[in-house]
Design a protein around this motif. Sequence first.
Motif, short mmCIF file in Angstrom:
data_model
loop_
_atom_site.label_atom_id
_atom_site.label_comp_id
_atom_site.label_asym_id
_atom_site.label_seq_id
_atom_site.Cartn_x
_atom_site.Cartn_y
_atom_site.Cartn_z
N LYS A 225 0.83 -1.20 0.00
CA LYS A 225 0.00 0.00 0.00
C LYS A 225 0.86 1.25 0.00
O LYS A 225 0.51 2.26 -0.62
CB LYS A 225 -0.93 0.00 1.22
N GLU A 228 2.01 1.83 -3.46
CA GLU A 228 0.91 2.33 -4.28
C GLU A 228 0.64 3.81 -4.00
O GLU A 228 0.42 4.60 -4.93
CB GLU A 228 -0.35 1.50 -4.03
N ILE A 232 2.91 5.54 -7.34
CA ILE A 232 2.02 5.37 -8.49
C ILE A 232 1.35 6.70 -8.82
O ILE A 232 0.86 7.40 -7.93
CB ILE A 232 0.95 4.29 -8.21
N TYR A 247 3.73 3.41 -12.85
CA TYR A 247 4.94 3.68 -12.09
C TYR A 247 5.86 4.42 -13.04
O TYR A 247 6.40 3.83 -13.99
CB TYR A 247 5.58 2.37 -11.63
N ALA A 301 0.81 0.33 -13.46
CA ALA A 301 0.80 0.21 -12.00
C ALA A 301 0.64 -1.24 -11.56
O ALA A 301 1.31 -1.70 -10.63
CB ALA A 301 -0.32 1.07 -11.42
N GLU A 302 -0.25 -1.97 -12.25
CA GLU A 302 -0.50 -3.35 -11.82
C GLU A 302 0.72 -4.24 -12.01
O GLU A 302 1.02 -5.09 -11.16
CB GLU A 302 -1.73 -3.93 -12.53
N LEU A 305 3.37 -3.14 -9.18
CA LEU A 305 2.97 -3.52 -7.83
C LEU A 305 2.93 -5.03 -7.64
O LEU A 305 3.36 -5.55 -6.60
CB LEU A 305 1.60 -2.91 -7.50
#
Length: 405
Positions: A225, A228, A232, A247, A301-302, A305
């Motif tokens: 978290k 993120e 991000i 990112y 981002a996915e 992360l």
Amino acid sequence: MLYKAYQLQSDFMKPVRAMADATAAMLNQPAINDLDWPPLRQMAAAFEMVSRAGLAHTRLAFGIDSVRVGNKDVAVTEEVTFSTPFSSLLHFKKDHVADQPRVLLIAPLSGHFSTLLRHTVEVMLPDNDVYITDWHNARDISTDDGRFGFDEYLDHVIRFLEEIGPGAHLVSVCQPCAHALAAVAVMAQTNNPAQPASMTMMAGPIDTRINPSAVNDLATAHSIKWFERNLISRVPAGFAGAGRRVYPGFIQLNAFVSMNPKRHINTHIDMFGQLATGDTAKAEHNKEFYDEYFSVLDLTAEFYLETVQYVFQEYRLPKGELTWHGEKVDPAAIRKTALLTIEGERDDICPVGQTMAAHDLCPNIPARKKHHHLQASVGHYGVFSGSHWSGEIYPILRNTIIAND
């Protein structure tokens, strides 16, 4: 907000850099250079350094126009053989050369473009039919094209191997080694006919519990978290990927530079001196390096992360907990594909032992088809670029490919 602030600063500096570039070009005209007046050279050098004070967000050309095969020079052309919104399968096609081992080179997706492996490609081309994963900049990919995470990355590796066809060889460099190993495991589990004949893992994080580095410590010091919330951003308006969560490449570059800031500062001081004194050969070498180093791409981002979480925090692959579209990934299913792992003795990004861990995860590959090489006196980049790569490491990789082709 972070991305918007960066883009505003970049847009503000664009005309300043353009003016500095034009002034440097004027001061470097032969008629002025012939005056041989040191203050003019120093002024030209200063303006050139200002013109270079920024990042690029598009891939540079590989610039490999020909390669020597046997006793003749052979033309090389770049050919996209398959493409998705997120990546292209780029083929370095050689004229009138046939029956060479087909190799898929999996480039890192960690803030730089695939041209980071330019020297890797150059060394491999004379003996192999080389393809590379040419990852696209996420800020240029529309949100309509959907997500791109860990599973989708594996999908791409599998699809690219299928496009190349059965019997190809996989070479993974740095960050994607865990992803590549997982993709080959999935192909073995599904009895995919395009399983590679060999897979080479070079300086990549298979099991980051082993001999953890500063990079690993950072990943475990914060919750996912935290990553993120703090790293991000959304792509600002004006780009095809506006609104996509990413990112940003400029953050990753800052992380790389901060690992050894003194070296980069001193190199730029040296570059100014080289330009000011007319030492063009050394200056060009440094400029080429930083042209590439300062060309950055954003990650979805996915993908970022999930990679941090699965590889660096939860160690899902070595613990047997990784899944692909809900199905368990089991490297023990790999039986037909030979395995070569390569590490650098002085690697401070992916330390000794993290890549070799692949051998324990693949117990059903016959011992005669498994090999590990520890290269003395090299750091991370020396594993796949430079004189040790071309003179000592590549011959081992070449022999592995030949033995299993």
